[in-house]
Design an enzyme around this catalytic site. Structure first.
Site, PDB file in Angstrom:
ATOM      1  N   LYS A 110       0.846  -1.208   0.000  1.00 51.27           N
ATOM      2  CA  LYS A 110       0.000   0.000   0.000  1.00 51.27           C
ATOM      3  C   LYS A 110       0.877   1.253   0.000  1.00 51.27           C
ATOM      4  CE  LYS A 110      -0.336  -0.163   5.060  1.00 51.27           C
ATOM      5  NZ  LYS A 110      -1.195  -0.557   6.197  1.00 51.27           N
ATOM      6  N   ARG A 146     -10.940   0.171  14.489  1.00 50.31           N
ATOM      7  CA  ARG A 146     -10.832   0.914  13.224  1.00 50.31           C
ATOM      8  C   ARG A 146     -11.919   0.402  12.282  1.00 50.31           C
ATOM      9  NH1 ARG A 146      -4.982   1.298  10.349  1.00 50.31           N
ATOM     10  NH2 ARG A 146      -5.346  -0.905   9.920  1.00 50.31           N
ATOM     11  N   HIS A 179      -6.353  -7.253  13.161  1.00 52.79           N
ATOM     12  CA  HIS A 179      -5.179  -6.371  13.086  1.00 52.79           C
ATOM     13  C   HIS A 179      -4.796  -5.874  14.471  1.00 52.79           C
ATOM     14  CE1 HIS A 179      -2.288  -3.798  11.140  1.00 52.79           C
ATOM     15  NE2 HIS A 179      -2.822  -2.706  11.613  1.00 52.79           N
ATOM     16  N   ARG A 239       1.439 -10.517   7.422  1.00 52.31           N
ATOM     17  CA  ARG A 239       1.295  -9.345   6.548  1.00 52.31           C
ATOM     18  C   ARG A 239       2.383  -8.304   6.833  1.00 52.31           C
ATOM     19  NH1 ARG A 239      -4.022  -9.530   8.995  1.00 52.31           N
ATOM     20  NH2 ARG A 239      -3.526  -7.512   9.942  1.00 52.31           N
ATOM     21  N   TYR A 280      14.279  31.554   5.971  1.00 45.07           N
ATOM     22  CA  TYR A 280      13.048  32.172   6.481  1.00 45.07           C
ATOM     23  C   TYR A 280      13.032  32.212   8.006  1.00 45.07           C
ATOM     24  CZ  TYR A 280      11.022  31.264   1.837  1.00 45.07           C
ATOM     25  OH  TYR A 280      10.758  31.223   0.503  1.00 45.07           O
ATOM     26  N   CYS A 303      13.153  24.954   3.553  1.00 48.55           N
ATOM     27  CA  CYS A 303      12.207  25.603   2.634  1.00 48.55           C
ATOM     28  C   CYS A 303      11.428  24.544   1.859  1.00 48.55           C
ATOM     29  CB  CYS A 303      12.948  26.504   1.655  1.00 48.55           C
ATOM     30  SG  CYS A 303      14.109  27.642   2.427  1.00 48.55           S
ATOM     31  N   ASP A 357      11.604  23.876  -1.320  1.00 49.40           N
ATOM     32  CA  ASP A 357      12.355  23.212  -2.393  1.00 49.40           C
ATOM     33  C   ASP A 357      13.852  23.126  -2.133  1.00 49.40           C
ATOM     34  OD1 ASP A 357       9.858  23.445  -3.976  1.00 49.40           O
ATOM     35  OD2 ASP A 357      10.385  25.576  -3.859  1.00 49.40           O
TER      36      ASP A 357
HETATM   37  C1  LIG Z   1      -0.441  -1.567   6.897  1.00 49.78           C
HETATM   38  C2  LIG Z   1      -0.997  -2.820   7.371  1.00 49.78           C
HETATM   39  C3  LIG Z   1      -0.143  -3.919   7.617  1.00 49.78           C
HETATM   40  C4  LIG Z   1       1.365  -3.816   7.616  1.00 49.78           C
HETATM   41  O1  LIG Z   1       1.769  -3.205   8.829  1.00 49.78           O
HETATM   42  P1  LIG Z   1       3.318  -3.047   9.200  1.00 49.78           P
HETATM   43  O2  LIG Z   1       3.304  -2.519  10.589  1.00 49.78           O
HETATM   44  O3  LIG Z   1       3.883  -2.061   8.227  1.00 49.78           O
HETATM   45  O4  LIG Z   1       3.941  -4.383   9.069  1.00 49.78           O
HETATM   46  C5  LIG Z   1      -0.730  -5.136   7.934  1.00 49.78           C
HETATM   47  N1  LIG Z   1      -2.076  -5.245   8.028  1.00 49.78           N
HETATM   48  C6  LIG Z   1      -2.914  -4.215   7.826  1.00 49.78           C
HETATM   49  C7  LIG Z   1      -4.392  -4.408   7.943  1.00 49.78           C
HETATM   50  C8  LIG Z   1      -2.411  -2.962   7.496  1.00 49.78           C
HETATM   51  O5  LIG Z   1      -3.237  -1.922   7.318  1.00 49.78           O
END
Ligand SMILES: *Cc1c(COP(=O)(O)O)cnc(C)c1O
Length: 364
Positions: A34, A131, A160, A217, A261, A308, A310
Site C-alpha cells: 500500500k 478501526r 489487526h 502481513r 526564512y 524551505c 524546495d
Molecule cells: C499496513 C498494514 C499492515 C502492515 O503493517 P506493518 O506494521 O507495516 O507491518 C498489515 N495489516 C494491515 C491491515 C495494514 O493496514
C-alpha cells in the site's frame, strides 16, 4: 534527471521477504504494498516482488486496480474500509474484499448471486484496534451469516494489532486471545473455517510467533525498517532506500547574516553554507529544521535555518564542499529512525511522505 532522487534496492526487498518467510514458515507471506509500496514506488516494487509473495496487500481499491493494470496475477487483498458501491470493481479486477461489516458482506453476496460471479472475501474481525471490522463479541452471528453466503468464497478471516510492536505486549496478547476465541466459533459449530487465518503485522511477526497462523502481513519490515525501537529484532532485515542529492550552491556566510526564512539560525564565525535542492515539498519535513543531519563525502553535517519548500542549507564549517558534491539525506548511516526522531513522527511516515517529485531509481 533531478539531482535529488531516491535509490531503491530491489534485491534487498527480496532478501527481506525471504528472511521473513524462513522465520514464519510454514505460514504464507502477504507483501504489503500500500501507499506506493511505503514510498518505494509500487510500479517497480510490486511486479518485482510478486513472484516471491503468496498474496499482496493494499489499503484501498485503487491500489488493487493499479496492481492488476501492472499485470500482476497474484491474489490481492484490499485491507481497508470499502463502500458497497465499490464492490462491482472487486469482481471486475478479481480483488479480495475485506468484509468488515455484515452489511458489506450481504451486499457482496447479493451482487455475487445476481452476477453469478464468485468473489473472494476475508472476514475482518476487530479485536481491539477499533478501526474497521466486526467486534469479536459480535462475531458469532456474522460468521453464521457468512456460512450461508453460498455465492462468496470466504477464503480468509483476519484481524489487526494495535500494539504488537510495543515492549508491553499485554494488549496484543488480549487481541490474540480474542481472535482465537472467534476462530473457535467454527469448531463449536463443526463448520469449516476459512483456510487463511491471518493477523500478524511486522510487530507481531517479530514479537508474537503464536500470531503467525496461516499467513503474515509484513509492511514496514519488508522494507527493511523495524516497527519502532521496542520490537524484538528476531528477523534480520535491511533498508532499501538511499535518498541522494547534490550541492547546488556553496558560499561563506558571516555572523549577523541569519540563514533562511524566519532567521532561525546564524553563524558564530564565517562558515561555509551549502544549499541542497530538496525541501518539504519533496517530503523532507519542515519540522526537522535545525535538527536534521546529512552526509557529504562520508562526513556528517548539520542542517541549518528553516527548511524551505524546495531547498535547505547545511553548515559544512571550514570544509571544502563544492557545487556538485553528493549529499545523502537517508541511508549511509542516516536511518529512517533518525529522520522520524528529528521530525517527531514514525519511520512509516518518513518513507510514505517522500513525494512523487522525487524520482525513484531502481537497483535490480
Ligand atoms: C499496513 C498494514 C499492515 C502492515 O503493517 P506493518 O506494521 O507495516 O507491518 C498489515 N495489516 C494491515 C491491515 C495494514 O493496514
Amino acid at each position: 534527471m533531478r539531482p535529488t532522487y531516491l535509490e531503491v534496492n530491489l534485491p534487498r526487498l527480496k532478501q527481506n521477504l525471504e528472511n521473513i518467510r524462513v522465520h514464519v514458515a510454514p505460514a504464507k507471506v502477504m507483501a504489503v504494498v500500500k501507499a506506493n509500496a511505503y514510498g518505494h514506488g509500487v510500479d517497480e516494487v510490486a511486479p518485482y516482488i510478486a513472484p516471491y509473495a503468496d498474496y499482496l496487500g493494499v489499503a484501498i481499491l485503487e491500489e488493487g486496480i493499479r496492481l492488476r493494470e501492472l499485470g500482476i496475477d497474484k491474489p490481492i487483498l484490499v485491507m481497508g474500509g470499502t463502500l458497497p458501491e465499490q464492490i462491482p470493481q472487486f469482481f471486475q479486477y478479481d480483488l479480495t474484499l475485506a468484509a468488515s461489516s455484515l452489511d458489506l458482506l450481504l451486499a457482496a453476496e447479493q451482487m455475487a448471486s445476481s452476477t453469478r460471479k464468485r468473489l473472494k472475501v476475508h472476514l475482518k474481525i476487530d479485536t481491539g484496534m477499533e478501526r474497521i471490522g466486526v467486534h469479536e463479541y459480535e462475531a458469532e452471528p456474522f460468521i453464521e451469516k457468512s456460512l450461508a453466503c453460498s455465492h462468496l468464497n470466504i477464503e480468509g478471516i483476519f484481524s489487526h494489532f494495535a500494539n504488537s510492536e510495543a515492549r508491553d505486549l499485554t494488549h496484543a496478547k488480549l487481541q490474540l486471545e480474542r481472535f482465537n476465541d472467534v476462530l473457535h466459533i467454527y469448531e463449536k459449530r463443526s463448520a469449516p473455517r476459512p483456510p487463511i487465518r491471518h493477523m500478524a503485522n511486522s510487530g507481531a511477526i517479530l514479537n508474537l510467533p503464536e500470531s503467525h497462523f496461516d499467513m503474515v502481513r509484513p509492511g514496514v519490515m519488508f522494507y527493511g525498517v523495524y516497527p519502532g525501537r521496542d520490537a524484538q529484532r528476531t528477523v534480520e532485515v535491511k533498508p532499501a532506500l538511499t535518498w541522494r542529492s547534490k550541492v547546488v550552491y556553496s558560499k561563506i556566510t558571516k555572523p549577523g547574516r541569519p540563514v533562511s526564512y524566519g532567521s532561525l539560525w546564524q553563524a558564530e564565525g564565517p562558515v561555509r553554507i551549502v544549499t541542497i535542492p530538496c525541501g518539504y515539498a519533496d517530503g523532507y519535513f519542515r519540522r526537522m529544521t535545525n535538527q536534521a543531519r546529512v552526509v557529504i563525502k562520508e562526513k556528517i553535517y548539520p542542517q541549518v535555518g528553516r527548511i524551505c519548500m524546495d531547498q535547505f542549507m547545511v553548515n559544512v564549517g571550514d570544509d571544502d564542499v563544492r557545487v556538485g558534491d553528493e549529499v545523502i539525506l537517508l541511508g549511509d548511516g542516516i536511518t529512517a529512525e533518525d529522520l522520524a526522531e528529528w521530525a517527531g513522527t514514525n519511520e512509516y511516515e518518513v518513507m510514505t511522505n517522500i513525494s512523487a517529485r522525487v524520482p525513484r531509481v531502481f537497483i535490480k
